[in-house]
Design an enzyme around this catalytic site. Structure first.
Site, PDB file in Angstrom:
ATOM      1  N   SER A 218       0.815  -1.218   0.000  1.00 18.43           N
ATOM      2  CA  SER A 218       0.000   0.000   0.000  1.00 18.43           C
ATOM      3  C   SER A 218       0.847   1.266   0.000  1.00 18.43           C
ATOM      4  O   SER A 218       0.436   2.291  -0.558  1.00 18.43           O
ATOM      5  CB  SER A 218      -0.961  -0.002   1.195  1.00 18.43           C
ATOM      6  OG  SER A 218      -0.269  -0.238   2.404  1.00 18.43           O
ATOM      7  N   HIS A 265       1.881   4.624   4.448  1.00 19.79           N
ATOM      8  CA  HIS A 265       1.098   5.326   3.425  1.00 19.79           C
ATOM      9  C   HIS A 265       1.658   6.731   3.190  1.00 19.79           C
ATOM     10  O   HIS A 265       1.811   7.166   2.043  1.00 19.79           O
ATOM     11  CB  HIS A 265      -0.368   5.410   3.851  1.00 19.79           C
ATOM     12  CG  HIS A 265      -1.065   4.092   3.808  1.00 19.79           C
ATOM     13  ND1 HIS A 265      -2.425   3.958   4.027  1.00 19.79           N
ATOM     14  CD2 HIS A 265      -0.609   2.843   3.570  1.00 19.79           C
ATOM     15  CE1 HIS A 265      -2.773   2.690   3.919  1.00 19.79           C
ATOM     16  NE2 HIS A 265      -1.683   1.989   3.652  1.00 19.79           N
TER      17      HIS A 265
END
Length: 314
Positions: A218, A265
């Site tokens: 991610s 992230h």
């Protein structure tokens, strides 16, 4: 009835003297190296070998431009290919983990990103690896970057334990990857993906729990989003759907912050933005040199700050 030509014209026709295809009144024995049509001195264009006609030179220039990506490099013949390879690697790693014990697989210990290691004598955890219990025969060493497992900075980007995790992340790669590769080309796309992964790992090293475990692509995916935003804005393309996806990703990260690595992230997003800025804003005169030098320096800097953090633990 038309009479046959008389005089010099008849002699030329009989002798078969060719004339320039653009200037029929000019005799010439020079031919284009590509199409072999006769060309006069005014129509000759220097080529790597011999001369070419203006039409062939124009076609070659158009073909060359069409084969160039927006910010240098060759345009990918199939922009999906690199994403398919990334998806395949992630799927194989997940499968290997699944068949060797899932979350308790030794592969997770080796591939997941862990700033500092610990030992596991039985079902418990001991963070101090000098503890006598860590020397027992049943104790399992769980290494971290501080213990020399530097490869975790990049292997964690290709590691997933849960099937829903790998499925969601690979779906995002399938959607975003070909779009970015179509803009920057294959090699630059792969560079952005890997640099984003390193940036994600660097942020985890500095802001996450020292003994925590982080896996997943991610961070690199957020890097793709950041890179697409930069390249789209630079090319003045519509980026509304990118902003919407980024907002959605931020909302998911905030809502699930206890289970989701917001550090990864954030690091991936910033890394993708930085890598794309180097690619998109490099001067055209020395574009490739500036791009690859800048990306190389960025990658080395990310590894360096990660290892510096690891050194502080020891």
């Amino acid at each position: 009835m038309t009479e046959p030509p008389q005089g010099p014209a008849a002699d030329q026709s009989a002798a078969g003297v060719p004339t320039c295809y653009r200037h029929p009144d000019r005799e010439t024995w020079i031919r284009c190296q590509r199409c072999e049509r006769p060309i006069c001195p005014d129509c000759m264009r220097d080529a790597a070998v011999g001369f070419q006609c203006p039409d062939c030179v124009k076609q070659a220039a158009q073909g060359s431009r069409q084969n160039r990506a927006l910010y240098g490099g060759e345009r990918s013949a199939d922009p999906r290919l690199t994403s398919y390879v990334i998806i395949g690697i992630n799927a194989l790693v997940w499968l290997a983990i699944a068949v060797t014990g899932g979350s308790r697989s030794r592969l997770v210990d080796l591939l997941a990103l862990r700033p500092d290691g610990y030992c596991a004598p039985g079902d418990g955890y001991i963070y101090d690896q000098t503890h006598p219990a860590c020397t027992s025969a049943v104790a399992r060493e769980v290494p971290g970057v501080a213990d020399g497992a530097w490869w975790q900075l990049i292997t964690s980007v290709f590691t997933h334990v849960e099937i829903w995790h790998v499925a969601l992340n690979m779906f995002a790669v399938f959607i975003l990857g070909p779009t970015l590769e179509g803009i920057v080309g294959r090699s630059r796309f792969l560079a952005v993906y890997l640099v984003s992964g390193l940036a994600s790992s660097a942020m985890v090293m500095w802001l996450s729990f020292e003994y925590g475990s982080t896996v997943g692509a991610s961070g690199a995916i957020f890097g793709l989003l950041g890179a697409l935003l930069v390249t789209a804005r630079k090319a003045r393309l519509n980026s509304q759907w990118l902003v919407q996806n980024l907002v959605l990703g931020v909302v998911i990260t905030v809502v699930g912050w206890r289970m989701i690595s917001w550090q990864g992230h954030l690091g991936g997003l910033l890394g993708g933005i930085a890598a794309a800025a180097i690619i998109a804003y490099a001067p055209k005169s020395h574009r490739s040199l500036v791009q690859w030098t800048g990306l190389g320096i960025l990658a080395v800097a990310l590894v360096a700050v990660s290892l510096a953090r690891a050194a502080s633990f020891t």
